[in-house]
Structure formats: structure tokens, C-alpha cells
Design an enzyme around this catalytic site. Structure first.
Site, short mmCIF file in Angstrom:
data_model
loop_
_atom_site.label_atom_id
_atom_site.label_comp_id
_atom_site.label_asym_id
_atom_site.label_seq_id
_atom_site.Cartn_x
_atom_site.Cartn_y
_atom_site.Cartn_z
CB SER B 55 32.12 24.56 48.99
OG SER B 55 31.12 23.58 49.14
CG HIS B 57 32.35 28.94 43.52
ND1 HIS B 57 33.47 29.67 43.23
CD2 HIS B 57 32.64 27.65 43.20
CE1 HIS B 57 34.41 28.86 42.74
NE2 HIS B 57 33.93 27.63 42.71
CG ASP B 110 32.35 20.88 38.40
OD1 ASP B 110 33.08 20.34 39.25
OD2 ASP B 110 31.90 22.03 38.53
CG HIS B 219 38.07 27.32 40.69
ND1 HIS B 219 37.57 27.25 39.41
CD2 HIS B 219 37.14 26.76 41.50
CE1 HIS B 219 36.39 26.67 39.44
NE2 HIS B 219 36.10 26.36 40.68
#
Lengths: 333, 333
Positions: B55, B57, B110, B219
Site C-alpha cells: 500500500s 501507492h 512481490d 519506495h
């Protein structure tokens, strides 16, 4: 000052060049005087809608020009009213013979300049109706305003009035539905941080590292109270309580809930605010029938949010749902 | 830390509650494990599209769930990969019998977790194709990435792949068009300010009052260069030159130009960036055929922008233009 700009004095012109380059399917941009006009203006037989105000609140108003919303927007310099000349030429450019509505946020400069533009247009035989937006419950009178400031309800009046014009209502009817939006809408905002007008080069006001301002204006005008940062739940109560009690909104009312970013606050926080607002309104029996969540009436890069509630009826819901095709709001087209 | 939140540990759950409350016409939100799924999922016979990531973004990815785009999004904690469990359950929830595409941004967590989820789903007889997005030209290898990071092209692959699925293409065809987007897209970003992860409570990195970072990750991963603030024209050259030279984009190419806010940069600045990008590309004979301007893949409240260029052909243009109805991107419906 760190911003993605070139020379401060070129900000508005270069922004307008960017809008012209990005959206030739939606709008034409006229320079000197500056205004953004719907690509197919004037639409014959349709009431035209013109709004405007200082730049720095994007997407308002230029992002709302297109089918089903504004016919033209007049951008002033950052946080500075556009001139009567801009408004007058925009009014002429959108006049399709059915008259033109001016949607005017209640700031002294905007009100005065739109009045002059309306007089000029009327002297040429264009029917003009002016609608004043003054939905901010935070303060009575303010830095640039006698009475209440015009804020979030402006976006809603432009969408709903634009839909009414699109379906062929008369000048008086379009102006009246915009006034109905203002009469039934109340707003309040808050800031976590200040913002910097490019030409000034330093923050409009100062907030301490753990301070927030409740009731802030969209140009950084003072609000009701400066206090320490609080949880979102408490901040929503501080904004929503005076909004609800002012109209007042009552149990059984259906509302459009508009949670707006001041520019620098991202969506993740807006959804937390919306979640708290939903719980707050549930507790009072007020039902959110429609919503709008995002940065729509901003103050440059200011962090913070505003809440606007609009009491809905069937006609307002239908006009809100009607198709719209602008750079910033689009559905059904 | 000044944010519109309650307790830092509740940020993602409360955000999801807000999304559920705001968009029941578009999505359902499942909790434990967390995922956002298209309200009518699974759509029988249609290839499903699932994406996800940390989260912070927003609107990516949850704001892109709906008709013509994603079938499900898996939000992790802020800047933290979602778990295989979330991805696996989301994959099951959207499987309409035609298989499921995973759109995976190239970050180690991811990639690993989506691989495990794909294995789990395949073991249950669900066909899964994985598409890796790695469009960021700034650096080779990074803080959480082997190879290039996945950034802006993700949004474009989700839109275009979603349109391909909606018109009934096969699993292989939908995955291939997403890969084609990644193959033909290049991106680079920059930061004016840092951002603060709620659970950390302090900025991810520090930038001096007149410093910017060119090539920043979403990030806050280090980029290519830290330097003094420069005019927008120069910043655009610093971003667009490596993008154009990498693919390379050539004179005569038609592109989609995506100018993205990192979260805290408002539209007024994005249009100035777009204006400079248009002039830069004009100078190289590259034509902007489509554009997207706004905050779509953000880094909390970080100020800055990214540029993504996608080389278009007729099929990609048609799929981009196809109707879409999500919280964050909507047209034609």
C-alpha cells in the site's frame, strides 16, 4: 522553494500551454486574456456556464471544462482573481443565445470582477445570471471575503449546473439549480501544512511540526483554531459537526459526501477520512448516497482535506449522475 | 508525523474500509486476507487480472479494480509485499474458467510471493500466467529489486490488459499484450521531498531544502543522482533523455505520455511538466497520441513526478481507448 516549475512569473501561462497540449479534444485555451473554453463552444441554444478564480486550485476550474460541466473557466494568477476582461471574453465565447451563468466563489475580487464582466456582457445583449457560492461554515468574513467563503460546493454546482444546461434547461433554471446546490451544501477544511505561492517563494503561513489549522481557507486564510495534530476520527468530528449542525442535516437526509485533498494529501488518507465520515454520518442517520473523493479544489501543495456535504433530492441525484466529459471528472462518455 | 490517520497499524485496514464504503457499485473488499475484487467477480469465461503490491501507492492498485481493468488487487502493508495467501485467494475469487493473469511489479518480495500464489492456484487447476513489469530505466538492481523496478508501466499494462480481457481474448493473448506494454514502455521518476511510512514515523530518507533526487524509486529507493533543484525544463530533460534513449523511442513514433505525481505534487506542476515533455518530444519527432496526467502510482505524500512513455500501435491505442469503470480511471461507462 522546491517546485516543478520554471520562472515563477511563467507558471500560469505554462500550465495553460500544458492543458492546451494535453486536452485538445476537450478544450481550447485562449491567451491574453486567458481562458479555457469547451472545444465546441458556443453550443447553440444551450445555456453557457462560466467560472473562474485564482490559479493554484487545480483541477478547479479548468479541469471541469467540457461536456456536461463548464463551458469556460477563467484562471487568474495564483491565488489572484482573474480580470473582468477575461470573464467578459469567456462569456462572449460561450454565449449560444440562451444566456450565460457565472458561478462565482465568494471572494471580494472575484465578486467585483464578475459583476463588471456581467455588466459588460449585458450591455451587449447577453443575458447573464450570477450565482454566488458561499458554503464554508468555518468563519463569517475572512481575509478576502465578506460573509462565507466559497469552497467545495463550487465543484458540485459546476457539475450539477452543467448537467442542467446540457439537458436544455433555461438560464433561470440553470442558475436556480446552482443556487440550490449552494443552499444545500456546507463545507469545512483543515491544513496539516502551509503552501507556497510561486511568486512569493515562501510559505503563506507557518504551522509548527505538530500543529494543524481547523477551518483553513483555500488560500491559507486563517480558520477557527490552531491545535495539535489529532487522530483522523477527531479531525472528522471537528469538520463534520459544524457542517451538519449549520444546515442542519437531519436524520433521514441523503447526501453527497465530498472528501477533498488540499493538494498534498494522498488518497490513502482521504479514504481513511471518508471511512470516519461514513461512521460519523451513520451515527446521525444521514445516508451517503453519492460521493466524490480526491483532489478537486486544492491549495497548491498544501496537505490537508476538506469535507463538503450536499443534501440531495431526486433531481440533484439525476443531474449528478448525468454524463460528464472533462479532464478531471468523467463518466458515461 | 502529521497525517490524516488514526493508529499507524490500522492505516491499511481503515483505508480498505473506506474503499468498501465508497465504491460498493464497483468492488467488494475481502478482509483477512485482504483483497479488493470486482463486484461481479468471477466473470464467467473472461480472463481474470490480478495485481497487488505494498500500500502507499494509491490509487494503484485498488483504484483500478472494475470493468475493463483489474479483477482484483492485493494490498500489502505500506511499502510491503502482500502475502501469497492474499494473492492465492484473490486468484480463486476472479477465476471465471479462462485463467488468470498476475501483473507483478519487479520487487523481490512481490515476485516471490506471486510465484508461490501462482503455484498454489495451478495446483488447483487454475491456469495462471505471470507478467513482470520492469520499466524503470533509472538503475539496474536496487534496494528491493534485481534488475529494473516496475513503476508507471504497471498502470498502463493494467488498463490495456484489462481491455483485452474484457473483449474476450485468451489467457495467453492477455498476458502477451501486458508484456508488450512492458516491452514498449520506459519510465523514470524524481523526488522533491521524502515520504513517511506511518509505522516508521519518520521520513524514509532525507533531502536538503534545495536538493532533489533524480531516478528515485516508488519506495524512496536511491536513484541516479542527488542534485540541486533545477527548472522544470531541465528536470524533464534529465528524466526523458534516458527514457527515450533506452528503448529507444524514434522519430515518427506515437506514444502515450504519462506524467505522474508522486502523491504530494499538485496538477498545476504536472501540466508544466507535461508542457516541457511535449516540447522535448516534439524536438525529437515523437508524437504524443495519448496522455495520462495525475497521481496514479504514488509514494504516500512524496513530492515529485515520474514520466512514462509507451510506444503505441493501433491495437494498443484501441485497447487504451476502450471503456473503463474503476474508482480512479473511468471513461465510456
Amino acid at each position: 522553494m522546491k517546485k516543478l516549475i520554471n520562472r515563477p512569473q511563467d507558471v500560469v501561462r505554462e500550465e495553460l500551454e500544458g492543458i492546451a497540449a494535453a486536452h485538445p479534444d476537450l478544450v481550447r485555451v485562449h491567451f491574453d486574456p486567458n481562458y479555457i473554453v469547451r472545444v465546441d463552444a458556443p453550443v447553440q441554444g444551450k445555456v453557457g456556464l462560466v467560472s473562474g478564480g485564482g490559479s493554484g486550485h487545480e483541477p478547479m476550474h479548468g479541469g471541469f471544462v467540457g461536456i456536461g460541466m463548464l463551458d469556460a473557466a477563467c484562471p487568474g494568477e495564483v491565488f489572484t482573481s482573474p480580470t473582468p476582461d477575461q470573464m467578459h471574453e469567456a462569456t462572449r465565447a460561450v454565449n449560444g443565445g440562451a444566456g450565460v451563468v457565472h458561478i462565482v466563489k465568494n471572494y471580494t475580487g472575484d465578486v467585483m470582477n464578475f459583476e463588471m464582466a456581467a455588466e459588460l456582457a449585458r450591455s451587449e445583449g447577453i443575458d447573464v445570471e450570477s450565482v454566488l457560492i458561499d458554503d464554508d461554515v468555518a468563519v463569517q468574513d475572512s481575509l478576502y471575503t465578506a460573509g462565507r467563503r466559497g469552497v467545495g460546493a463550487t465543484v458540485l454546482a459546476e457539475k450539477i449546473g452543467g448537467a442542467a444546461a446540457e439537458e436544455g434547461r433555461s438560464l433561470k433554471e440553470v442558475a436556480d439549480v446552482c443556487r440550490k446546490v449552494d443552499d444545500n451544501a456546507r463545507s469545512m477544511g483543515m491544513a496539516l501544512t502551509s503552501c507556497t505561492v510561486p511568486a512569493a517563494g515562501k510559505p503563506t503561513f507557518e504551522l509548527g511540526p505538530d500543529e494543524i489549522e481547523i477551518g483553513i481557507g483555500i488560500h491559507g486564510e486563517p480558520g477557527r483554531e490552531r491545535r495539535k495534530i489529532a487522530p483522523a476520527k477527531e479531525i472528522v468530528e471537528m469538520l463534520a459537526t459544524p457542517i451538519v449542525e449549520d444546515l442542519p442535516f437531519k436524520s433521514g437526509d441523503a447526501v453527497l459526501a465530498f472528501v477533498n485533498s488540499m493538494g498534498g494529501t494522498p488518497l490513502i488518507e482521504l479514504y481513511i477520512v471518508f471511512n470516519e465520515l461514513k461512521k460519523f454520518l451513520d451515527g446521525r442517520g444521514i445516508r451517503i448516497a453519492r460521493n466524490l473523493i480526491g483532489p478537486y479544489i486544492t491549495s497548491l501543495e498544501m496537505q490537508g482535506c476538506s469535507i463538503t456535504l450536499l443534501r440531495l433530492d431526486d433531481d440533484l441525484i439525476r443531474l449528478w449522475d448525468a454524463p460528464v466529459k472533462t479532464a478531471a471528472l468523467r463518466w458515461g462518455l
